[in-house]
Design an enzyme around this catalytic site. Structure first.
Site, PDB file in Angstrom:
ATOM      1  N   LEU A 107       0.813  -1.204   0.000  1.00  0.00           N
ATOM      2  CA  LEU A 107       0.000   0.000   0.000  1.00  0.00           C
ATOM      3  C   LEU A 107       0.854   1.264   0.000  1.00  0.00           C
ATOM      4  O   LEU A 107       1.702   1.451   0.874  1.00  0.00           O
ATOM      5  CB  LEU A 107      -0.924  -0.001   1.222  1.00  0.00           C
ATOM      6  CG  LEU A 107      -1.868   1.198   1.370  1.00  0.00           C
ATOM      7  CD1 LEU A 107      -2.861   1.234   0.213  1.00  0.00           C
ATOM      8  CD2 LEU A 107      -2.596   1.140   2.711  1.00  0.00           C
ATOM      9  N   ASP A 108       0.618   2.129  -0.999  1.00  0.00           N
ATOM     10  CA  ASP A 108       1.244   3.451  -1.095  1.00  0.00           C
ATOM     11  C   ASP A 108       2.772   3.387  -1.045  1.00  0.00           C
ATOM     12  O   ASP A 108       3.431   4.295  -0.525  1.00  0.00           O
ATOM     13  CB  ASP A 108       0.735   4.372   0.022  1.00  0.00           C
ATOM     14  CG  ASP A 108      -0.745   4.659  -0.094  1.00  0.00           C
ATOM     15  OD1 ASP A 108      -1.262   4.655  -1.221  1.00  0.00           O
ATOM     16  OD2 ASP A 108      -1.396   4.874   0.945  1.00  0.00           O
ATOM     17  N   ALA A 109       3.349   2.311  -1.583  1.00  0.00           N
ATOM     18  CA  ALA A 109       4.803   2.138  -1.510  1.00  0.00           C
ATOM     19  C   ALA A 109       5.447   1.979  -2.881  1.00  0.00           C
ATOM     20  O   ALA A 109       6.635   1.657  -2.952  1.00  0.00           O
ATOM     21  CB  ALA A 109       5.134   0.926  -0.635  1.00  0.00           C
TER      22      ALA A 109
END
Length: 297
Positions: free
Chosen positions: A240-242
């Site tokens: 997530l969001d990486a």
């Protein structure tokens, strides 16, 4: 950025990344010239900073825009020359046709600011893409999308189990998209979906990553009393969001801002950051490798 193409010439873009090799730029430009390609733009970066501990050494990033008079025969010759030059050196490379607009499908939810920014820039000719359709899990944005003459499809998210909605989206997207953009599409995509979609996915996150990952970043920022808020456009990965970061920007705020004020201020940053990231991808200016990107001007 765009390179003007005279009539009768095919224009192409080459992206290369891989371990540093002395004389790489000269070898690549020489290989292009030997096959009759006219190089009109050439950019290379080899970061001077030490490589991370888990890397063997520095990575080189290269972008070349070139023209050939007879693409049907000239481009295969260029590709063969690059295979011989680069494949044994651990390099990754791609060639794209600059004259063929990429197909971009947009996923959105209720918030329309990022979506409408993309559609507006597309209508103005700033985004060299075709938009076959916009998909949303809510109908709130339907009228705005249809105003621009773009087909709209409503696919509800389906509660906790997203498998049915993801399967429906895959049927709509597979084979029709070279790029998928999440314009504040407030759903976490599964690893199976990302593996099956067959195109890179760009997301806009409403914080300056890696700060405030996940949901509710403006409230988290307010709770921390930040003086800068930001937005980050990145490629989507299962974590997530990486994913690799393409574009970021910030705006200054102060103690008088509440969470809703931060959200209003941040909307301006979000739509600018996402549109710049999308434009860079469409123009083949982004080279991604090992979880990071280089974005050429």
């Amino acid at each position: 950025m765009s390179e003007t193409r005279p009539p009768g010439l095919g224009e192409f873009r080459l992206l290369v990344s891989g371990p540093e090799h002395p004389g790489l730029s000269a070898a690549v430009s020489g290989a292009l010239a030997e096959q009759g390609a006219d190089v009109v733009r050439f950019d290379q970066l080899t970061p001077a900073a030490p490589a991370p501990a888990d890397h063997a050494g520095p990575t080189s990033y290269l972008r070349a825009a070139f023209r050939v008079e007879e693409p049907g025969t000239g481009v295969p010759l260029v590709e063969q020359a690059l295979h011989e030059l680069l494949d044994g050196k651990g390099m990754t490379w791609t060639i794209s046709d600059a004259s063929a607009p990429k197909r971009m499908i947009i996923l959105a939810s209720r918030s329309d600011h990022c979506l409408l920014e993309l559609l507006w820039r597309h209508r103005r000719g700033e985004l060299a893409a075709e938009i076959p359709l916009v998909i949303s899990n809510h109908r709130d944005v339907q009228a705005g999308v249809e105003f621009f003459g773009i087909p709209f499809v409503h696919v509800p998210s389906g509660g906790e189990d997203k498998s049915a909605s993801e399967a429906e989206i895959l049927e709509l997207v597979r084979g029709r998209a070279d790029l998928v953009v999440l314009a504040r599409y407030m759903q976490v995509l599964s690893e199976d979906f990302l593996r099956a979609i067959g195109a890179p996915v760009i997301n806009i996150h409403h914080s300056f990553l890696p700060a405030f990952v996940g949901a509710g970043p403006y409230r988290k920022a307010w709770e921390r009393g930040v003086k800068l808020i930001g937005a980050t456009a990145h490629y989507v990965t299962p974590e997530l969001d990486a994913g690799p970061i393409i574009e970021q920007d910030v705006a200054r705020v102060d103690h008088t801002y509440g969470p809703k004020d931060l959200q209003k201020r941040g909307a301006y940053v979000e739509r600018a950051v996402l549109s710049r990231a999308v434009q860079a991808h469409l123009e083949d200016r982004v080279v991604s490798r090992d979880g990071r990107t280089v974005v050429f001007e």
